[in-house]
Design a protein around this motif. Structure first.
Motif, mmCIF file in Angstrom:
data_model
loop_
_atom_site.group_PDB
_atom_site.id
_atom_site.type_symbol
_atom_site.label_atom_id
_atom_site.label_comp_id
_atom_site.label_asym_id
_atom_site.label_seq_id
_atom_site.Cartn_x
_atom_site.Cartn_y
_atom_site.Cartn_z
ATOM 1 N N SER A 13 0.859 -1.177 0.000
ATOM 2 C CA SER A 13 0.000 0.000 0.000
ATOM 3 C C SER A 13 0.902 1.236 0.000
ATOM 4 C CB SER A 13 -0.894 -0.016 1.234
ATOM 5 O OG SER A 13 -1.706 1.126 1.261
ATOM 6 N N TYR A 14 0.304 2.397 -0.060
ATOM 7 C CA TYR A 14 1.039 3.662 -0.028
ATOM 8 C C TYR A 14 0.427 4.580 1.010
ATOM 9 C CZ TYR A 14 3.270 2.182 -4.313
ATOM 10 O OH TYR A 14 4.004 1.486 -5.230
ATOM 11 N N ASP A 15 1.251 5.483 1.580
ATOM 12 C CA ASP A 15 0.741 6.486 2.511
ATOM 13 C C ASP A 15 -0.038 7.544 1.742
ATOM 14 O OD1 ASP A 15 1.537 5.421 4.909
ATOM 15 O OD2 ASP A 15 3.533 6.323 4.820
ATOM 16 N N MET A 16 -0.582 8.518 2.479
ATOM 17 C CA MET A 16 -1.436 9.543 1.871
ATOM 18 C C MET A 16 -0.757 10.311 0.745
ATOM 19 S SD MET A 16 -4.499 9.562 3.048
ATOM 20 C CE MET A 16 -5.215 11.169 2.929
ATOM 21 N N ASP A 17 0.548 10.537 0.839
ATOM 22 C CA ASP A 17 1.246 11.297 -0.198
ATOM 23 C C ASP A 17 1.509 10.461 -1.450
ATOM 24 O OD1 ASP A 17 3.206 9.592 0.691
ATOM 25 O OD2 ASP A 17 4.573 11.170 1.351
ATOM 26 N N MET A 18 1.168 9.182 -1.394
ATOM 27 C CA MET A 18 1.303 8.233 -2.509
ATOM 28 C C MET A 18 2.744 8.061 -2.974
ATOM 29 S SD MET A 18 -1.691 7.112 -2.728
ATOM 30 C CE MET A 18 -1.684 6.098 -4.163
ATOM 31 N N THR A 19 3.709 8.418 -2.141
ATOM 32 C CA THR A 19 5.110 8.216 -2.491
ATOM 33 C C THR A 19 5.795 7.223 -1.556
ATOM 34 O OG1 THR A 19 5.796 10.111 -1.150
ATOM 35 C CG2 THR A 19 5.342 10.518 -3.489
ATOM 36 N N THR A 20 5.296 7.101 -0.333
ATOM 37 C CA THR A 20 5.889 6.197 0.654
ATOM 38 C C THR A 20 5.197 4.849 0.601
ATOM 39 O OG1 THR A 20 6.278 8.114 2.071
ATOM 40 C CG2 THR A 20 6.535 5.943 3.062
ATOM 41 N N ARG A 21 5.973 3.853 0.252
ATOM 42 C CA ARG A 21 5.430 2.498 0.115
ATOM 43 C C ARG A 21 5.331 1.836 1.487
ATOM 44 N NH1 ARG A 21 7.688 -1.734 -4.342
ATOM 45 N NH2 ARG A 21 6.821 -3.564 -3.344
ATOM 46 N N GLY A 64 -6.934 8.747 -3.739
ATOM 47 C CA GLY A 64 -6.866 9.918 -2.889
ATOM 48 C C GLY A 64 -6.996 9.600 -1.405
ATOM 49 N N VAL A 65 -7.189 8.340 -1.057
ATOM 50 C CA VAL A 65 -7.260 7.946 0.348
ATOM 51 C C VAL A 65 -6.390 6.716 0.552
ATOM 52 C CG1 VAL A 65 -9.582 8.834 0.730
ATOM 53 C CG2 VAL A 65 -9.287 6.496 -0.037
ATOM 54 N N ARG A 66 -6.073 6.434 1.817
ATOM 55 C CA ARG A 66 -5.297 5.246 2.116
ATOM 56 C C ARG A 66 -6.206 4.020 2.041
ATOM 57 N NH1 ARG A 66 -2.266 6.294 7.537
ATOM 58 N NH2 ARG A 66 -1.864 4.104 7.210
ATOM 59 N N GLU A 67 -5.858 3.008 2.794
ATOM 60 C CA GLU A 67 -6.667 1.793 2.808
ATOM 61 C C GLU A 67 -8.057 2.094 3.387
ATOM 62 O OE1 GLU A 67 -3.877 1.753 5.063
ATOM 63 O OE2 GLU A 67 -2.490 1.283 3.468
ATOM 64 N N LEU A 68 -9.049 1.368 2.902
ATOM 65 C CA LEU A 68 -10.404 1.513 3.419
ATOM 66 C C LEU A 68 -10.620 0.448 4.491
ATOM 67 C CD1 LEU A 68 -12.211 2.014 0.021
ATOM 68 C CD2 LEU A 68 -11.617 3.751 1.686
ATOM 69 N N PRO A 69 -11.202 0.804 5.640
ATOM 70 C CA PRO A 69 -11.355 -0.163 6.720
ATOM 71 C C PRO A 69 -12.382 -1.233 6.388
ATOM 72 C CG PRO A 69 -12.450 1.893 7.282
ATOM 73 C CD PRO A 69 -11.725 2.114 5.988
ATOM 74 N N GLY A 70 -12.122 -2.437 6.862
ATOM 75 C CA GLY A 70 -13.047 -3.552 6.684
ATOM 76 C C GLY A 70 -13.891 -3.738 7.933
ATOM 77 N N LYS A 71 -14.704 -4.764 7.919
ATOM 78 C CA LYS A 71 -15.578 -5.057 9.056
ATOM 79 C C LYS A 71 -14.779 -5.640 10.212
ATOM 80 C CE LYS A 71 -19.664 -6.199 6.353
ATOM 81 N NZ LYS A 71 -20.652 -7.246 6.078
ATOM 82 N N GLY A 72 -15.292 -5.435 11.402
ATOM 83 C CA GLY A 72 -14.715 -6.044 12.595
ATOM 84 C C GLY A 72 -15.404 -7.380 12.865
ATOM 85 N N ARG A 73 -15.394 -7.791 14.103
ATOM 86 C CA ARG A 73 -16.028 -9.047 14.504
ATOM 87 C C ARG A 73 -17.542 -8.942 14.330
ATOM 88 N NH1 ARG A 73 -14.647 -9.609 20.051
ATOM 89 N NH2 ARG A 73 -12.649 -10.366 19.312
#
Length: 83
Positions: A13-21, A64-73
């Motif tokens: 994945s990448y951070d918000m700036d899309m440059t840091t892996r 334009g966003v980082r990872e999207l959160p998934g469901k919990g338990r």
């Protein structure tokens, strides 16, 4: 009793700036389901993501966003009756 699991391998994945892996390590998501059946009815109870592991959906494009959160338990119940 049914115990199963989903294994998800390492992802990039990448951070918000899309440059840091960033590397997201492998994860396992166990599920548990208990089912009881007698004559005309059956009842079942289950838990998805038994250990409440945090899952993130990694986007394959610059959204334009980082990872999207998934469901919990999740807890669920099932009841059936046959006439």
């Amino acid at each position: 009793v049914n115990l199963n699991a989903t294994y998800i391998s390492e992802r990039i994945s990448y951070d918000m700036d899309m440059t840091t892996r960033k590397t997201i390590g492998p994860q396992i998501y166990p599920n548990l389901f208990v089912h009881y059946e007698k004559e005309n009815y059956s009842v079942g109870f289950g838990i998805r993501n038994l250990f409440d592991n945090k899952y993130a959906f990694v986007q394959p494009y610059d959204g334009g966003v980082r990872e999207l959160p998934g469901k919990g338990r999740e807890f669920f119940a099932k009841f059936t009756y046959t006439f």
